[in-house]
Design a protein around this motif. Structure first.
Motif, PDB file in Angstrom:
ATOM      1  N   UNK A  34       0.823  -1.200   0.000  1.00  0.00           N
ATOM      2  CA  UNK A  34       0.000   0.000   0.000  1.00  0.00           C
ATOM      3  C   UNK A  34       0.862   1.258   0.000  1.00  0.00           C
ATOM      4  N   UNK A  35       2.026   1.223   0.664  1.00  0.00           N
ATOM      5  CA  UNK A  35       2.890   2.409   0.716  1.00  0.00           C
ATOM      6  C   UNK A  35       3.383   2.805  -0.669  1.00  0.00           C
ATOM      7  N   UNK A  36       3.471   1.833  -1.581  1.00  0.00           N
ATOM      8  CA  UNK A  36       3.904   2.110  -2.945  1.00  0.00           C
ATOM      9  C   UNK A  36       2.720   2.290  -3.897  1.00  0.00           C
ATOM     10  N   UNK A  37       1.515   2.225  -3.346  1.00  0.00           N
ATOM     11  CA  UNK A  37       0.303   2.354  -4.163  1.00  0.00           C
ATOM     12  C   UNK A  37       0.361   1.416  -5.368  1.00  0.00           C
ATOM     13  N   UNK A  38       0.619   0.172  -5.101  1.00  0.00           N
ATOM     14  CA  UNK A  38       0.754  -0.804  -6.181  1.00  0.00           C
ATOM     15  C   UNK A  38      -0.614  -1.321  -6.611  1.00  0.00           C
ATOM     16  N   UNK A  39      -0.988  -0.980  -7.849  1.00  0.00           N
ATOM     17  CA  UNK A  39      -2.210  -1.481  -8.459  1.00  0.00           C
ATOM     18  C   UNK A  39      -1.837  -2.013  -9.841  1.00  0.00           C
ATOM     19  N   UNK A  40      -2.137  -3.265 -10.121  1.00  0.00           N
ATOM     20  CA  UNK A  40      -1.742  -3.822 -11.422  1.00  0.00           C
ATOM     21  C   UNK A  40      -2.481  -3.154 -12.572  1.00  0.00           C
ATOM     22  N   UNK A  41      -1.803  -3.011 -13.695  1.00  0.00           N
ATOM     23  CA  UNK A  41      -2.414  -2.489 -14.906  1.00  0.00           C
ATOM     24  C   UNK A  41      -3.104  -3.637 -15.623  1.00  0.00           C
ATOM     25  N   UNK A  42      -4.419  -3.572 -15.728  1.00  0.00           N
ATOM     26  CA  UNK A  42      -5.181  -4.641 -16.376  1.00  0.00           C
ATOM     27  C   UNK A  42      -4.765  -4.786 -17.834  1.00  0.00           C
ATOM     28  N   UNK A  43      -4.900  -6.007 -18.344  1.00  0.00           N
ATOM     29  CA  UNK A  43      -4.457  -6.283 -19.706  1.00  0.00           C
ATOM     30  C   UNK A  43      -5.185  -5.437 -20.737  1.00  0.00           C
ATOM     31  N   UNK A  44      -6.478  -5.152 -20.508  1.00  0.00           N
ATOM     32  CA  UNK A  44      -7.204  -4.359 -21.502  1.00  0.00           C
ATOM     33  C   UNK A  44      -6.746  -2.910 -21.507  1.00  0.00           C
ATOM     34  N   UNK A  45      -6.472  -2.356 -20.312  1.00  0.00           N
ATOM     35  CA  UNK A  45      -5.953  -0.989 -20.227  1.00  0.00           C
ATOM     36  C   UNK A  45      -4.576  -0.915 -20.886  1.00  0.00           C
ATOM     37  N   UNK A  46      -3.721  -1.902 -20.559  1.00  0.00           N
ATOM     38  CA  UNK A  46      -2.367  -1.926 -21.125  1.00  0.00           C
ATOM     39  C   UNK A  46      -2.409  -2.042 -22.646  1.00  0.00           C
ATOM     40  N   UNK A  47      -3.291  -2.896 -23.166  1.00  0.00           N
ATOM     41  CA  UNK A  47      -3.382  -3.091 -24.613  1.00  0.00           C
ATOM     42  C   UNK A  47      -3.823  -1.817 -25.312  1.00  0.00           C
ATOM     43  N   UNK A  48      -4.821  -1.134 -24.756  1.00  0.00           N
ATOM     44  CA  UNK A  48      -5.283   0.124 -25.355  1.00  0.00           C
ATOM     45  C   UNK A  48      -4.151   1.156 -25.365  1.00  0.00           C
ATOM     46  N   UNK A  49      -3.458   1.269 -24.251  1.00  0.00           N
ATOM     47  CA  UNK A  49      -2.367   2.242 -24.126  1.00  0.00           C
ATOM     48  C   UNK A  49      -1.247   1.938 -25.117  1.00  0.00           C
ATOM     49  N   UNK A  50      -0.873   0.670 -25.214  1.00  0.00           N
ATOM     50  CA  UNK A  50       0.229   0.267 -26.085  1.00  0.00           C
ATOM     51  C   UNK A  50      -0.114   0.441 -27.557  1.00  0.00           C
ATOM     52  N   UNK A  51      -1.309   0.052 -27.935  1.00  0.00           N
ATOM     53  CA  UNK A  51      -1.681   0.197 -29.343  1.00  0.00           C
ATOM     54  C   UNK A  51      -1.793   1.660 -29.747  1.00  0.00           C
ATOM     55  N   UNK A  52      -2.240   2.517 -28.823  1.00  0.00           N
ATOM     56  CA  UNK A  52      -2.278   3.946 -29.128  1.00  0.00           C
ATOM     57  C   UNK A  52      -0.867   4.468 -29.390  1.00  0.00           C
ATOM     58  N   UNK A  53       0.073   4.081 -28.517  1.00  0.00           N
ATOM     59  CA  UNK A  53       1.459   4.507 -28.703  1.00  0.00           C
ATOM     60  C   UNK A  53       2.044   3.938 -29.993  1.00  0.00           C
ATOM     61  N   UNK A  54       1.702   2.692 -30.299  1.00  0.00           N
ATOM     62  CA  UNK A  54       2.213   2.064 -31.519  1.00  0.00           C
ATOM     63  C   UNK A  54       1.658   2.749 -32.761  1.00  0.00           C
ATOM     64  N   UNK A  55       0.360   3.066 -32.754  1.00  0.00           N
ATOM     65  CA  UNK A  55      -0.249   3.722 -33.907  1.00  0.00           C
ATOM     66  C   UNK A  55       0.348   5.103 -34.153  1.00  0.00           C
ATOM     67  N   UNK A  56       0.817   5.757 -33.095  1.00  0.00           N
ATOM     68  CA  UNK A  56       1.406   7.083 -33.237  1.00  0.00           C
ATOM     69  C   UNK A  56       2.903   7.021 -33.537  1.00  0.00           C
ATOM     70  N   UNK A  57       3.394   5.816 -33.802  1.00  0.00           N
ATOM     71  CA  UNK A  57       4.774   5.653 -34.242  1.00  0.00           C
ATOM     72  C   UNK A  57       5.813   5.748 -33.158  1.00  0.00           C
ATOM     73  N   UNK A  58       5.414   5.521 -31.890  1.00  0.00           N
ATOM     74  CA  UNK A  58       6.334   5.743 -30.780  1.00  0.00           C
ATOM     75  C   UNK A  58       6.940   4.471 -30.196  1.00  0.00           C
ATOM     76  N   UNK A  59       6.618   3.287 -30.745  1.00  0.00           N
ATOM     77  CA  UNK A  59       7.125   2.041 -30.177  1.00  0.00           C
ATOM     78  C   UNK A  59       7.981   1.248 -31.152  1.00  0.00           C
ATOM     79  N   UNK A  60       7.530   1.102 -32.382  1.00  0.00           N
ATOM     80  CA  UNK A  60       8.254   0.264 -33.337  1.00  0.00           C
ATOM     81  C   UNK A  60       9.695   0.735 -33.506  1.00  0.00           C
ATOM     82  N   UNK A  61      10.656  -0.171 -33.264  1.00  0.00           N
ATOM     83  CA  UNK A  61      12.098   0.102 -33.370  1.00  0.00           C
ATOM     84  C   UNK A  61      12.576   1.175 -32.400  1.00  0.00           C
ATOM     85  N   UNK A  62      11.801   1.442 -31.361  1.00  0.00           N
ATOM     86  CA  UNK A  62      12.143   2.516 -30.419  1.00  0.00           C
ATOM     87  C   UNK A  62      12.860   1.980 -29.186  1.00  0.00           C
TER      88      UNK A  62
END
Length: 282
Positions: A34-62
């Motif tokens: 709790x002191x580190x406020x650890x909450x796991x990032x759900x797979x659906x949230x992570x997937x949306x976030x990652x695909x948005x970054x990928x579509x904007x050209x910020x992940x491939x070969x980065x």
């Protein structure tokens, strides 16, 4: 390979579903702190976030950093989507151990650094080295962690190159404050989507079985001006391993990668500016 199917541009819905399925196998902490406020990032949230970054050209070969990585779901996702190199950082040694297990299970190239993320602002060898930073930082809702969300943003922008991008999740209630702060730092902040973050009952202070929290997905483009120093940083999350031997190794690897990039023809322009419609997480 999972990422080859994920990156098929023919069907965005299938890409999102496929990546979410890939990431559902990423393990998280057995005993969140709790002191580190650890909450796991759900797979659906992570997937949306990652695909948005990928579509904007910020992940491939980065060159990508995953700050406060936990089990490294964002870092592993970035590797599956074609990142050239990924570094995961966390102050919690248990999180680093779980991330290492996940890395081996997914067989991806992921460097891990046990360090207080806030100290990255003071690591000159990592300054401006990464193309993209991904993170789901603490919200700073605990008494001793006020301002930790801003400290994470400061650290992320410190290691992000000029024109690079930081993708981060923050409570929607802080939107106006973060916008003023980030613009004051000379960056270009943009809220790409408002998501619903389902937080289960994990700690003693939780009174409901779950809470549906509105969070913003931010994309912050690093500016050319030096970041101002923070007036204060929560110290409850500091680590005794601030000087890890991994840091110079990562810096050397990134330096080699930069030299290789300079020797090759530049690629075309990146991304687009379209903001996605509001999505709802689990």
């Amino acid at each position: 390979k999972g990422w080859q199917l994920v990156c098929d541009p023919a069907n965005q819905g299938m890409r999102l579903k496929r990546l979410q399925e890939e990431l559902e196998g990423v393990k998280t902490w057995p005993s969140p702190k709790v002191a580190l406020e650890q909450y796991p990032t759900a797979a659906d949230i992570a997937a949306h976030m990652l695909l948005q970054a990928h579509e904007m050209g910020d992940i491939d070969s980065a060159l990508v950093a995953d700050l406060g990585c936990g089990g490294a779901v964002l870092g592993i996702g970035a590797a599956l989507l074609g990142a050239a190199h990924v570094l995961g950082c966390d102050v919690d040694d248990e999180a680093i151990a779980i991330a290492a297990e996940n890395r081996d299970a997914y067989e991806v190239a992921l460097e891990l650094l046990h360090i207080d993320v806030c100290l990255l602002s003071e690591a000159p060898r990592l300054a401006g080295l990464f193309d993209c930073v991904l993170m789901n930082p603490p919200f700073g809702t605990q008494r001793d962690s006020r301002g930790i969300d801003v400290a994470f943003l400061h650290a992320a922008l410190s290691i992000c190159k000029q024109g690079g991008a930081v993708y981060s999740l923050h409570k929607s209630s802080t939107r106006a404050f973060l916008s003023r702060t980030l613009q004051g730092w000379g960056t270009v902040p943009q809220v790409l989507a408002e998501l619903r973050f389902d937080i289960p009952r994990m700690y003693r202070h939780h009174t409901r079985d779950s809470a549906d929290v509105a969070v913003d997905l931010w994309r912050v483009s690093a500016g050319a001006s030096p970041l101002p120093a923070l007036s204060s940083v929560p110290r409850t999350m500091t680590s005794p391993v601030a000087s890890s031997p991994v840091a110079p190794l990562v810096a050397a690897h990134v330096g080699e990668r930069r030299a290789l990039e300079r020797s090759q023809p530049r690629r075309g322009g990146r991304g687009h500016s379209r903001a996605p419609a509001t999505k709802r997480g689990r």
